[in-house]
Motif scaffolding. Structure first.
Motif, PDB file in Angstrom:
ATOM      1  N   GLU A   1      -0.974  12.075   5.970  1.00 17.34           N
ATOM      2  CA  GLU A   1      -2.198  11.475   6.510  1.00 17.34           C
ATOM      3  C   GLU A   1      -2.498  10.151   5.811  1.00 17.34           C
ATOM      4  OE1 GLU A   1      -5.447  10.709   8.766  1.00 17.34           O
ATOM      5  OE2 GLU A   1      -3.960  12.308   9.068  1.00 17.34           O
ATOM      6  N   ARG A   2      -2.244  10.113   4.531  1.00 16.09           N
ATOM      7  CA  ARG A   2      -2.464   8.882   3.780  1.00 16.09           C
ATOM      8  C   ARG A   2      -1.540   7.769   4.290  1.00 16.09           C
ATOM      9  NH1 ARG A   2      -1.723   8.427  -2.801  1.00 16.09           N
ATOM     10  NH2 ARG A   2      -2.307   6.206  -3.019  1.00 16.09           N
TER      11      ARG A   2
ATOM     12  N   THR B   1      -2.753   6.553   7.679  1.00 18.68           N
ATOM     13  CA  THR B   1      -3.918   5.681   7.554  1.00 18.68           C
ATOM     14  C   THR B   1      -3.498   4.250   7.193  1.00 18.68           C
ATOM     15  OG1 THR B   1      -5.339   7.529   6.892  1.00 18.68           O
ATOM     16  CG2 THR B   1      -6.083   5.307   6.319  1.00 18.68           C
ATOM     17  N   ILE B   2      -2.554   4.140   6.289  1.00 19.77           N
ATOM     18  CA  ILE B   2      -2.062   2.813   5.887  1.00 19.77           C
ATOM     19  C   ILE B   2      -1.434   2.093   7.082  1.00 19.77           C
ATOM     20  CG2 ILE B   2      -0.301   1.608   4.522  1.00 19.77           C
ATOM     21  CD1 ILE B   2      -0.775   3.751   2.348  1.00 19.77           C
TER      22      ILE B   2
ATOM     23  N   GLN C   1       0.822  -1.209   0.000  1.00 19.56           N
ATOM     24  CA  GLN C   1       0.000   0.000   0.000  1.00 19.56           C
ATOM     25  C   GLN C   1       0.856   1.259   0.000  1.00 19.56           C
ATOM     26  OE1 GLN C   1      -3.523  -0.164   2.771  1.00 19.56           O
ATOM     27  NE2 GLN C   1      -2.643  -2.163   3.315  1.00 19.56           N
TER      28      GLN C   1
ATOM     29  N   VAL D   1       1.478   4.830  -2.716  1.00 23.20           N
ATOM     30  CA  VAL D   1       1.671   6.248  -2.399  1.00 23.20           C
ATOM     31  C   VAL D   1       2.945   6.752  -3.066  1.00 23.20           C
ATOM     32  CG1 VAL D   1       1.969   7.950  -0.561  1.00 23.20           C
ATOM     33  CG2 VAL D   1       0.497   5.952  -0.187  1.00 23.20           C
TER      34      VAL D   1
ATOM     35  N   ASP E   1      -1.508  16.048   3.405  1.00 23.86           N
ATOM     36  CA  ASP E   1      -2.404  15.031   2.850  1.00 23.86           C
ATOM     37  C   ASP E   1      -1.666  13.706   2.631  1.00 23.86           C
ATOM     38  OD1 ASP E   1      -4.538  16.739   2.858  1.00 23.86           O
ATOM     39  OD2 ASP E   1      -4.392  17.274   0.731  1.00 23.86           O
ATOM     40  N   VAL E   2      -0.443  13.791   2.138  1.00 17.69           N
ATOM     41  CA  VAL E   2       0.343  12.574   1.917  1.00 17.69           C
ATOM     42  C   VAL E   2       0.690  11.926   3.253  1.00 17.69           C
ATOM     43  CG1 VAL E   2       2.523  11.645   1.035  1.00 17.69           C
ATOM     44  CG2 VAL E   2       1.286  13.391  -0.268  1.00 17.69           C
TER      45      VAL E   2
END
Length: 320
Positions: A312-313, A316-317, A254, A258, A309-310
């Motif tokens: 946070e992504r 989340t992963i 995942q 990104v 934003d990155v």
């Protein structure tokens, strides 16, 4: 290259540094080490990390030979070593931070490194059998003797570090100013939670190791263990369990998505993620090939791409 203060000391270290754990002697000979260190130095790296125990002293010997051949101005670079495990089986020569061992160990490292002093010396692990006060005094004496300029800890519990700092302050001794802990996307608790007070109250410096989780965060283990990787080396079999953990591999896949969206290698994104942490003084990178050194250095250019934003992504992963 970006340079950061080592905690609240006046010493500035390159945000990316080069370490010799696993690689020097085991995977990298003198000529290859020279190429790697030269490439890093030319790119602005000023810190080269080592330890007495790495390859049972051979890592220090290789680095010392390279430094002598290169003839760099001594004030232009920093070298570290670390003590705890020792090189011999004598009762006072292994798994200890007692005064006798430390004062003899620094002389051995300086001989192997062919240097008059190291810049940083670490207590490589905590020693529950030696009073912290004894270790603090010995490290203070090493610094006072000019054989090292700063001392610190490696993988010490926060409580032990606080005790060492308070002992040093009480007796007006040179206190520890930096820690060397493992820190990467899979290993975060100690630096992000346990050491909070060390950063806020004492400005403790942080030199991090295993930023790519022993290669897991490069994606090279997604299809099994490749030949020649460190997980195949003698005495490093313990890495296999971690790099073949399916839950971790799923997260790596995942994270790769990104990195692909950013147009950068996963390894560079993982290094840049660590560099985003303001408590990190330097990220110690490792490499068995010159090309890996060059690729790792490019992580400096990726930091600006890790927008909120990155980040946070990524968070989340990782599910943390």
């Amino acid at each position: 290259m970006e340079y950061r203060y080592l905690g609240r000391s006046g010493l500035r270290v390159s945000a990316l540094s080069l370490g010799s754990w696993v690689t020097f002697h085991n995977q990298v000979d003198i000529e290859s080490a020279m190429d790697m260190m030269t490439t890093a130095y030319d790119a602005g790296v000023n810190f080269f990390d080592n330890a007495e125990v790495y390859a049972k002293g051979k890592s220090e010997e290789i680095m010392g030979t390279v430094l002598k051949k290169l003839g760099w101005r001594r004030s232009s670079y920093l070298v570290s070593t670390k003590f705890f495990w020792g090189l011999n089986e004598g009762i006072n020569e292994k798994d200890t931070l007692n005064r006798k061992y430390l004062l003899e160990a620094i002389d051995g490292s300086l001989r192997r490194l062919q240097l008059d002093h190291v810049d940083l010396v670490f207590a490589h692990r905590p020693d529950p059998h030696t009073p912290i006060e004894e270790t603090v005094w010995a490290m203070h004496n090493i610094v006072e003797s000019g054989k090292a300029f700063y001392w610190g800890t490696s993988e010490w519990p926060a409580g032990d570090i606080l005790a060492a700092i308070e002992i040093a302050e009480r007796h007006h001794l040179h206190k520890p100013v930096m820690e060397q802990s493992q820190y990467n996307l899979f290993h975060r608790e100690r630096l992000e939670v346990e050491y909070t007070r060390l950063f806020s109250d004492y400005g403790y410096g942080m030199t991090t190791w295993s930023p790519l989780a022993s290669g897991l965060l490069t994606g090279k283990y997604n299809k099994g263990i490749p030949d020649g990787s460190r997980a195949t080396l003698p005495h490093y079999e313990w890495l296999k369990e971690s790099v073949t953990d399916q839950a971790k591999l799923d997260k790596v896949s995942q994270l790769q998505s990104v990195a692909d969206d950013l147009g950068v290698p996963l390894s560079q994104m993982a290094l840049a993620w660590i560099l985003k942490n303001p408590n990190v003084s330097t990220v110690i990178t490792g490499a068995s090939k010159l090309q890996q050194v060059k690729e790792n250095l490019k992580a400096m250019d990726v930091v600006s791409q890790l927008t909120p934003d990155v980040m946070e992504r990524i968070q989340t992963i990782m599910g943390e």
